[in-house]
Design a protein around this motif. Structure first.
Motif, PDB file in Angstrom:
ATOM      1  N   TYR A  53     109.207  55.687 -90.573  1.00 41.90           N
ATOM      2  CA  TYR A  53     108.035  54.827 -90.448  1.00 41.90           C
ATOM      3  C   TYR A  53     107.281  54.782 -91.768  1.00 41.90           C
ATOM      4  O   TYR A  53     107.433  55.668 -92.603  1.00 41.90           O
ATOM      5  CB  TYR A  53     107.090  55.371 -89.361  1.00 41.90           C
ATOM      6  N   LEU A  83     104.994  63.308 -77.747  1.00 43.72           N
ATOM      7  CA  LEU A  83     105.786  62.490 -76.836  1.00 43.72           C
ATOM      8  C   LEU A  83     104.931  62.031 -75.663  1.00 43.72           C
ATOM      9  O   LEU A  83     104.973  60.861 -75.258  1.00 43.72           O
ATOM     10  CB  LEU A  83     106.998  63.284 -76.350  1.00 43.72           C
ATOM     11  N   MET A 133     102.593  53.828 -74.279  1.00 41.49           N
ATOM     12  CA  MET A 133     103.494  52.816 -73.731  1.00 41.49           C
ATOM     13  C   MET A 133     102.860  52.148 -72.521  1.00 41.49           C
ATOM     14  O   MET A 133     102.962  50.923 -72.345  1.00 41.49           O
ATOM     15  CB  MET A 133     104.828  53.457 -73.343  1.00 41.49           C
ATOM     16  N   LEU A 156     112.602  65.255 -80.456  1.00 39.06           N
ATOM     17  CA  LEU A 156     112.342  64.353 -81.578  1.00 39.06           C
ATOM     18  C   LEU A 156     113.088  63.038 -81.393  1.00 39.06           C
ATOM     19  O   LEU A 156     112.565  61.963 -81.710  1.00 39.06           O
ATOM     20  CB  LEU A 156     112.757  65.030 -82.888  1.00 39.06           C
ATOM     21  N   ASP A 157     114.296  63.110 -80.853  1.00 39.23           N
ATOM     22  CA  ASP A 157     115.027  61.872 -80.558  1.00 39.23           C
ATOM     23  C   ASP A 157     114.271  61.026 -79.544  1.00 39.23           C
ATOM     24  O   ASP A 157     114.152  59.809 -79.688  1.00 39.23           O
ATOM     25  CB  ASP A 157     116.422  62.192 -79.997  1.00 39.23           C
ATOM     26  N   GLU A 158     113.773  61.688 -78.513  1.00 44.65           N
ATOM     27  CA  GLU A 158     113.031  60.948 -77.496  1.00 44.65           C
ATOM     28  C   GLU A 158     111.767  60.344 -78.069  1.00 44.65           C
ATOM     29  O   GLU A 158     111.371  59.240 -77.697  1.00 44.65           O
ATOM     30  CB  GLU A 158     112.652  61.882 -76.343  1.00 44.65           C
ATOM     31  N   LEU A 159     111.140  61.091 -78.967  1.00 41.80           N
ATOM     32  CA  LEU A 159     109.921  60.585 -79.586  1.00 41.80           C
ATOM     33  C   LEU A 159     110.224  59.330 -80.393  1.00 41.80           C
ATOM     34  O   LEU A 159     109.501  58.335 -80.324  1.00 41.80           O
ATOM     35  CB  LEU A 159     109.307  61.663 -80.478  1.00 41.80           C
ATOM     36  N   ASP A 160     111.328  59.352 -81.129  1.00 40.25           N
ATOM     37  CA  ASP A 160     111.728  58.158 -81.877  1.00 40.25           C
ATOM     38  C   ASP A 160     111.987  56.993 -80.934  1.00 40.25           C
ATOM     39  O   ASP A 160     111.569  55.868 -81.198  1.00 40.25           O
ATOM     40  CB  ASP A 160     112.994  58.438 -82.697  1.00 40.25           C
ATOM     41  N   ALA A 184     110.707  56.546 -77.988  1.00 41.26           N
ATOM     42  CA  ALA A 184     109.425  56.103 -77.439  1.00 41.26           C
ATOM     43  C   ALA A 184     108.705  55.214 -78.447  1.00 41.26           C
ATOM     44  O   ALA A 184     108.101  54.200 -78.086  1.00 41.26           O
ATOM     45  CB  ALA A 184     108.558  57.302 -77.068  1.00 41.26           C
ATOM     46  N   ARG A 185     108.796  55.568 -79.720  1.00 37.02           N
ATOM     47  CA  ARG A 185     108.083  54.789 -80.732  1.00 37.02           C
ATOM     48  C   ARG A 185     108.738  53.440 -80.955  1.00 37.02           C
ATOM     49  O   ARG A 185     108.054  52.443 -81.185  1.00 37.02           O
ATOM     50  CB  ARG A 185     108.015  55.595 -82.033  1.00 37.02           C
ATOM     51  N   GLU A 186     110.053  53.418 -80.873  1.00 40.57           N
ATOM     52  CA  GLU A 186     110.744  52.134 -80.956  1.00 40.57           C
ATOM     53  C   GLU A 186     110.276  51.263 -79.792  1.00 40.57           C
ATOM     54  O   GLU A 186     110.049  50.066 -79.950  1.00 40.57           O
ATOM     55  CB  GLU A 186     112.251  52.378 -80.872  1.00 40.57           C
ATOM     56  N   TRP A 187     110.118  51.892 -78.641  1.00 39.43           N
ATOM     57  CA  TRP A 187     109.686  51.153 -77.464  1.00 39.43           C
ATOM     58  C   TRP A 187     108.256  50.647 -77.613  1.00 39.43           C
ATOM     59  O   TRP A 187     107.894  49.590 -77.091  1.00 39.43           O
ATOM     60  CB  TRP A 187     109.847  52.012 -76.212  1.00 39.43           C
ATOM     61  N   MET A 188     107.429  51.399 -78.332  1.00 41.17           N
ATOM     62  CA  MET A 188     106.058  50.946 -78.567  1.00 41.17           C
ATOM     63  C   MET A 188     106.064  49.639 -79.352  1.00 41.17           C
ATOM     64  O   MET A 188     105.292  48.724 -79.058  1.00 41.17           O
ATOM     65  CB  MET A 188     105.272  52.021 -79.319  1.00 41.17           C
ATOM     66  N   LEU A 189     106.938  49.553 -80.337  1.00 39.99           N
ATOM     67  CA  LEU A 189     107.057  48.302 -81.097  1.00 39.99           C
ATOM     68  C   LEU A 189     107.476  47.172 -80.162  1.00 39.99           C
ATOM     69  O   LEU A 189     106.906  46.078 -80.182  1.00 39.99           O
ATOM     70  CB  LEU A 189     108.088  48.461 -82.221  1.00 39.99           C
ATOM     71  N   GLN A 217     103.393  47.230 -85.732  1.00 42.72           N
ATOM     72  CA  GLN A 217     102.943  48.048 -84.618  1.00 42.72           C
ATOM     73  C   GLN A 217     102.738  49.473 -85.109  1.00 42.72           C
ATOM     74  O   GLN A 217     103.642  50.061 -85.677  1.00 42.72           O
ATOM     75  CB  GLN A 217     103.980  48.045 -83.486  1.00 42.72           C
ATOM     76  N   VAL A 219     108.308  54.792 -68.743  1.00 39.42           N
ATOM     77  CA  VAL A 219     108.122  55.390 -70.069  1.00 39.42           C
ATOM     78  C   VAL A 219     109.357  56.145 -70.533  1.00 39.42           C
ATOM     79  O   VAL A 219     109.361  56.728 -71.611  1.00 39.42           O
ATOM     80  CB  VAL A 219     106.900  56.324 -70.104  1.00 39.42           C
ATOM     81  N   GLY A 220     110.383  56.141 -69.729  1.00 37.92           N
ATOM     82  CA  GLY A 220     111.604  56.796 -70.175  1.00 37.92           C
ATOM     83  C   GLY A 220     112.761  56.473 -69.261  1.00 37.92           C
ATOM     84  O   GLY A 220     112.580  56.211 -68.074  1.00 37.92           O
ATOM     85  N   GLN A 263     105.404  50.656 -87.845  1.00 36.38           N
ATOM     86  CA  GLN A 263     106.697  49.993 -87.947  1.00 36.38           C
ATOM     87  C   GLN A 263     106.427  48.525 -88.205  1.00 36.38           C
ATOM     88  O   GLN A 263     105.484  47.964 -87.658  1.00 36.38           O
ATOM     89  CB  GLN A 263     107.461  50.139 -86.624  1.00 36.38           C
ATOM     90  N   THR A 267     105.599  68.557 -80.672  1.00 36.88           N
ATOM     91  CA  THR A 267     106.385  67.337 -80.491  1.00 36.88           C
ATOM     92  C   THR A 267     106.286  66.836 -79.060  1.00 36.88           C
ATOM     93  O   THR A 267     106.190  65.636 -78.805  1.00 36.88           O
ATOM     94  CB  THR A 267     107.853  67.588 -80.871  1.00 36.88           C
ATOM     95  N   ARG A 297     110.619  65.000 -90.087  1.00 37.36           N
ATOM     96  CA  ARG A 297     111.555  65.541 -89.125  1.00 37.36           C
ATOM     97  C   ARG A 297     112.565  66.416 -89.827  1.00 37.36           C
ATOM     98  O   ARG A 297     113.290  65.942 -90.691  1.00 37.36           O
ATOM     99  CB  ARG A 297     112.254  64.375 -88.441  1.00 37.36           C
ATOM    100  N   LEU A 336     100.262  49.785 -73.904  1.00 36.05           N
ATOM    101  CA  LEU A 336     100.815  48.581 -74.530  1.00 36.05           C
ATOM    102  C   LEU A 336     101.438  47.640 -73.509  1.00 36.05           C
ATOM    103  O   LEU A 336     101.361  46.424 -73.632  1.00 36.05           O
ATOM    104  CB  LEU A 336     101.862  48.977 -75.576  1.00 36.05           C
TER     105      LEU A 336
END
Lengths: 248, 248
Positions: free
Chosen positions: B101, B141, B148, A138-142, A144-149, B80, A82-83, B72, B137, B93, B151
Motif C-alpha cells: 500500500y 483484522l 467492511m 496477515l494474509d487475511e488482513l490483506d 480484507a483490505r483488498e475487499w475494502m477497496l 480507498q 466479512v470473510g 490503495q 494483527t 510485513r 463500507l
DNA sequence: TCTGCGCTTTGACCTACATCAAACTGAAAG
DNA sequence: CTTTCAGTTTGATGTAGGTCAAAGCGCAGA
C-alpha cells in the motif's frame, strides 16, 4: 525426534489442515502428538449456523472441507459478509471469549477444532504455531483490505467480476484446469450471499450477472454452473491492475 | 537477567512503542538489547509519502507520534484508504519484499524502524514478539472487518458518525477528558482523506458533517476543531449496536 | 402429474450519493 | 494590505443502484 517437514513435502498426514500448515520439521515430535490429542472434528450441513456472534466460543478451528462465511448484522437487519472461509482457513481468536461474527456453513462443512485452552497452552510452548498463525492472519488482513477497496470504490459490475475471478482462480488452482484460459466452476454462493459479500442487493447481483453473460464474459449453465471462456477478459472487468499485484 | 515487565508497568523505557508492546519480562535482557541495537527513527512531514505501493520495503516500523494512512489506488485514480495508523500501530510485513500500500503521513510523523532482516531473525528467536505481533494483527483484522460493514452497508451519515466516534473515542482515551460525555478534539484528516476512508466523495463528507452540525450532534470551531456535546448521541448515529460490541 | 417453495430474473420507479460548477474561508507569502 | 491557494461549503443536476412488485424456474414431496 525428527518429523518430516510436512509443510513442504505436503504428504498426507491426516485430514486436518492445521497439521500441514502450522507444524513443521523444526517442531518436536511430541508437540505434533499433542496437537493430535486435542483435535476433534465437527460436521455441519449447508445452511447451518456454526456459531452466533456474541456466543461463547471455546474452540478455534480450521476448515477441512466445504465453505463457511463470517457475517456481521446490524440491528435493522443489514448484513455484510466479512470473510469467506475456504479449506485450510482458520477461525477463532486465541484469547477471545466470544465470537465476533456469525459463522455459517454455506455448503456442507467439516471443521477441525481445538479446544481453546489446550491450544493456547500449546501455542505458547510451540513458537512455530504462532508464527504460522501470524502469517495466515496477515494474509487475511490483506484480503480484507483488498475487499475494502472493492466495497468502497468499485462499481457493481466490477464487484461481481472480482468475486467471480477470486472463485475461478481458486478453483482453477485446485483443479489445474486452467487450460488455455477457460475455467469452469460451480458458484458456492446464492445471489443473496453474493450480495451480502459485495455490499449490494440480490437484484443488482442478478442483473449484473445477466449483463456479464449478455456481454459474453461468462456463460451460465443452470443458475450455479459458470463457464469463464477467457479469464483475462474477466480480469479486465474487475478494475484491478493488470499485473495481479504479485507481492511476496 | 530479569527486566521489568514494561508491558504491564508501562513506565517510560524509551520512545519506541514496540519496546513497550512486543517485549515483556519473560524475554531475555539481551533480546531487549538487540531490539535496541537494530532500531532507528525516521521523521516525516505532514503530507509526505513514507513509501509507495510496490516499492521495496526493507524495514518494518511502528508509529511513535503522528498519524499515517495506508491507501490503495486503482488505475483510474479511485482511492480507498485501508488503514489508519495511530501511535503504536505497526506497518510492514515480515517476509514480504515490497510494500502493498501507499503509506502517507497525514500529520508530522515519527516512526521507529527496524531493518527487516535482523528483525526477522530476532522474531524467530524471540517467541513473544511473534505472539504480540499476532495479537496486534488480529486487532487490525477486526478493525478492517468492522470497516467492511461500514463500507458495504452504512449510509453516508452513519459513516461520518462512525469515523468521528472512532477518533473521539481514541482522543478521549488519551486525554481522559471524557468528562460527562462531552469530548473535544481536532480532526487529523482533510475532507478528502475522510472521503477516501469512507468510500465517499469529499462533497458528500462536507454535506454530512454540516448536517450533523445542523442537527446538534457535533459543533465545529473552525474547520477542524470538533466538539461532541453528547457522545452517546453521536453513537446513536453510527448505526452500531448500542452495547459497543465489547469482546475480549 | 400437480403443488408448493426456495431461488432467481426482470421490470418500473425512486433516492442517496456522485458529478460538475461556483463561491467562500483563512492562513501564508509578498 | 493584497494576493494566492489549498481546503471547504453549497447548489443544481445526473445516475447507479436500491426498492417494490410480479413472474419464472427448477425440484422435492404427495
Amino acid at each position: 525426534m525428527n518429523t518430516p517437514d510436512v509443510l513442504n513435502v505436503g504428504h498426507d498426514c491426516g485430514a486436518c489442515p492445521i497439521r500441514h500448515r502450522a507444524v513443521c520439521a523444526r517442531c518436536e515430535a511430541d508437540e505434533l502428538q499433542k496437537l493430535e490429542q486435542i483435535k476433534y472434528y465437527r460436521s455441519y450441513q449447508a445452511g447451518q449456523t456454526v456459531i452466533w456472534s456474541g456466543d461463547k466460543m471455546d474452540f478455534v478451528a480450521s476448515v477441512v472441507t466445504g465453505i463457511a462465511t463470517l457475517t456481521q448484522t446490524m440491528e435493522d437487519g443489514r448484513r455484510q459478509m466479512v470473510g469467506l472461509l475456504l479449506p485450510s482457513d482458520f477461525v477463532g481468536r486465541p484469547g477471545r471469549q466470544a465470537a465476533a461474527y456469525d459463522v455459517t456453513a454455506t455448503t456442507d462443512l467439516v471443521m477441525c477444532c481445538f479446544r481453546k485452552k489446550p491450544f493456547e497452552e500449546m501455542m505458547s510452548k510451540t513458537p512455530h504455531i504462532a508464527q504460522r498463525l501470524l502469517e495466515m492472519t496477515l494474509d487475511e488482513l490483506d484480503a480484507a483490505r483488498e475487499w475494502m477497496l472493492l466495497l468502497g470504490r468499485k462499481t457493481a459490475r466490477e464487484k461481481i467480476a472480482s468475486l467471480l475471478a477470486i472463485i475461478a482462480r481458486r478453483d482453477a488452482h485446485l483443479n489445474l484446469k486452467a487450460a488455455q484460459g477457460s475455467i469452469v466452476f460451480d458458484l458456492p454462493l446464492t445471489r443473496e450471499e453474493m450480495a451480502d459479500y459485495l455490499g449490494l442487493t440480490l437484484e443488482t447481483v442478478s442483473r449484473q450477472v445477466s449483463a456479464l453473460k449478455r456481454d459474453g464474459v461468462i456463460a451460465l449453465e443452470g443458475k450455479r454452473h459458470i463457464v469463464v471462456p477467457d479469464f483475462d477478459r474477466l480480469l479486465e472487468e474487475t478494475g484491478d491492475d493488470s499485473d495481479g499485484g504479485m507481492l511476496v
